[in-house]
Design a protein around this motif. Sequence first.
Motif, PDB file in Angstrom:
ATOM      1  N   TRP A 135      40.508 120.844  97.164  1.00  9.74           N
ATOM      2  CA  TRP A 135      40.101 119.550  97.711  1.00  9.74           C
ATOM      3  C   TRP A 135      41.023 118.438  97.227  1.00  9.74           C
ATOM      4  O   TRP A 135      41.769 118.580  96.257  1.00  9.74           O
ATOM      5  CB  TRP A 135      38.657 119.231  97.335  1.00  9.74           C
TER       6      TRP A 135
ATOM      7  N   GLN B 214      34.127 115.543  91.189  1.00  9.28           N
ATOM      8  CA  GLN B 214      35.055 116.462  91.841  1.00  9.28           C
ATOM      9  C   GLN B 214      35.797 117.314  90.815  1.00  9.28           C
ATOM     10  O   GLN B 214      35.911 118.530  90.964  1.00  9.28           O
ATOM     11  CB  GLN B 214      36.045 115.668  92.694  1.00  9.28           C
TER      12      GLN B 214
ATOM     13  N   LEU C  82      32.576 109.600  91.117  1.00  6.89           N
ATOM     14  CA  LEU C  82      32.727 110.638  92.136  1.00  6.89           C
ATOM     15  C   LEU C  82      33.958 111.492  91.835  1.00  6.89           C
ATOM     16  O   LEU C  82      33.915 112.727  91.946  1.00  6.89           O
ATOM     17  CB  LEU C  82      32.825 110.013  93.529  1.00  6.89           C
TER      18      LEU C  82
ATOM     19  N   ALA D  42      27.192 109.840  92.998  1.00  6.78           N
ATOM     20  CA  ALA D  42      28.204 110.675  92.355  1.00  6.78           C
ATOM     21  C   ALA D  42      27.623 111.698  91.391  1.00  6.78           C
ATOM     22  O   ALA D  42      28.099 112.831  91.314  1.00  6.78           O
ATOM     23  CB  ALA D  42      29.226 109.797  91.638  1.00  6.78           C
TER      24      ALA D  42
ATOM     25  N   ASN E 251      29.628 110.034  99.671  1.00  6.33           N
ATOM     26  CA  ASN E 251      28.695 110.409  98.614  1.00  6.33           C
ATOM     27  C   ASN E 251      28.936 109.650  97.317  1.00  6.33           C
ATOM     28  O   ASN E 251      28.286 109.923  96.307  1.00  6.33           O
ATOM     29  CB  ASN E 251      28.786 111.912  98.335  1.00  6.33           C
TER      30      ASN E 251
ATOM     31  N   PHE F  39      28.312 119.311  95.458  1.00  6.35           N
ATOM     32  CA  PHE F  39      29.606 119.787  95.935  1.00  6.35           C
ATOM     33  C   PHE F  39      29.822 121.269  95.619  1.00  6.35           C
ATOM     34  O   PHE F  39      30.118 122.066  96.523  1.00  6.35           O
ATOM     35  CB  PHE F  39      30.719 118.915  95.361  1.00  6.35           C
TER      36      PHE F  39
ATOM     37  N   GLN G 213      41.110 114.747  95.619  1.00 13.84           N
ATOM     38  CA  GLN G 213      40.319 113.759  94.883  1.00 13.84           C
ATOM     39  C   GLN G 213      40.460 112.393  95.567  1.00 13.84           C
ATOM     40  O   GLN G 213      41.484 112.113  96.205  1.00 13.84           O
ATOM     41  CB  GLN G 213      40.801 113.667  93.444  1.00 13.84           C
TER      42      GLN G 213
ATOM     43  N   TYR H 262      26.455 114.539  93.254  1.00 13.40           N
ATOM     44  CA  TYR H 262      27.591 115.302  93.785  1.00 13.40           C
ATOM     45  C   TYR H 262      28.069 116.363  92.795  1.00 13.40           C
ATOM     46  O   TYR H 262      28.660 117.367  93.186  1.00 13.40           O
ATOM     47  CB  TYR H 262      28.733 114.339  94.103  1.00 13.40           C
TER      48      TYR H 262
ATOM     49  N   GLY I  72      34.164 112.816 100.173  1.00 15.91           N
ATOM     50  CA  GLY I  72      33.546 112.299  98.964  1.00 15.91           C
ATOM     51  C   GLY I  72      33.211 110.833  99.050  1.00 15.91           C
ATOM     52  O   GLY I  72      32.302 110.352  98.380  1.00 15.91           O
TER      53      GLY I  72
END
Length: 525
Positions: free
Chosen positions: A341, A366, A362, A314, A310, A321, A343, A317, A307
């Motif tokens: 995932w 997520q 970002l 964001a 990217n 994602f 963070q 994303y 992340g």
Amino acid sequence: MNCTSAKRLAATVLALSCLYLMNLNEAQAKIKLPAIIGDHMVLQQGQQNPLWGWDEPGTKVTVTVDGQSHTATADDKGKWRVNLEPLKVGGPYEITIKGSDSVTLKDVLAGEVWICSGQSNMAWTVANANDGDLEIMTANYPKIRLISVPQVGTQEAQDDFNGKWEACSPATVPNFSAVGYFFGRQLYQTLNVPIGLIDNAWGGSSAEAWVNRKRLEDEPAFKAMLEKWKKTEETYNHDQAVAAYNKRLDQWKAAAKNAKAAGKNPPNRPRAPRNPLTGNHRPANIYNGVLHPTIGYGIKGVIWYQGESNAGRAYQYRKLFPFMIQNWRDEWKQGDFPFYWVQLADFRAEKPEPADSDWAELREAQTMTMSKLPNTGEAVILNLGEASDIHPKNKQDVAKRLARWALAKDYGVDIVHQSPQYKSMEIKGNKAILTFDHVGGGLDTFDVTTPIGFTIAGEDKTFVKANAKIVGKDKIEVWSDAVAKPVSVRYAWADNPVCNVQNKEGLPLTPFRTDDWKGVTAGVE
């Protein structure tokens, strides 16, 4: 040369030619297996497992293991594929494959298989993690099996890679993914079943590099991003870039020599150019070169740590994602397998006053992914980062937080696994009463009893530091004398936030904001 000698020579040449062709055909008529299928591999228990390889087109290939037998015919490109019925957990098993010749795979186990993917924080090795020396000397786990996929960036889908399965030992673990190994070790110690770990992480990689190019091209949201790349692909000349670099390098050498003679510090050495066409940012490069050779291999799920590359995009994303995860699931054809995932950790300098943050946005993207796709989960690690190091060395606790998700969601272990998460807000006078989900044993604080990390704003959208108080198992009261009519509350909204709320099990409160005001990465493509 007389006629008889000439005839003998011709006959000898013909015989040698025939022998050469026979040997060539015999050499070519061999079963070939991809690296992902070999000795010491782990097959996913409880499901059918595809095995595949290559032989002469039209050749019938038979695969036998533990009393079951499966037959397939190599297609016009020589590829064959069978599906093994589920194997009982454990082993070791031997798998015999017969076609143009015979191959026996030895020391095969059945257990749990996970892919360990992402960028440098997943690639970060056991040797470089906290107490790496101690971790290595105790890594005697012959039923944990490791395989790593080399970094190959290409637009051509690869069918194989250079690698092999190995039993986990002090000799094989040092350069393996630390998060991957510690995650697998926790599963092994808890479940007591063989564990297979596939490490394909690539440091600095962008999410779009992990996605099928055709899928990206079919999605309008990524049109602008792809157009930029098409311009680069049409105009970039790596040979010219290297030639220009060599000229700068010669100039630097001369300048450094003069500086040394004058007793001065030399200038900084110029950086060699990286070829973006073979790198880890170009859309689909890693999908083709790293992921594709493993697609279809039987897995339980994926752990992911990426992340940072990217963060400047964001908002994009938010779509990219989950799009990537769905792409993997579609092509694996194993349904909605688990995808967990990490963070982003805390990083960079602490800011004395509330400010915009691309890293906060970002993290928000997520978190949003959990509501967009099933069987997903996020390990929050805001308290494990290092301000001056983008690679926090405490990979053990990162892995444990991922393992909590897998143990709770996939293996039926009754354990708190999810960080507390914002649910709702109620305004009473100048105070905001926040309610949270997934609080475990209840909301708590670390180090000091007062909750810190909250900011509050009114209609002017100007945030100030806020006071906060835990007023129930799942509630926090937030206020500031500077804001008479609160409209929005944010928590841990910074690159490196100063914050301390967690549940009693020690899982940090997930960063959040109650507003949807336009962020600094909105519209960045």
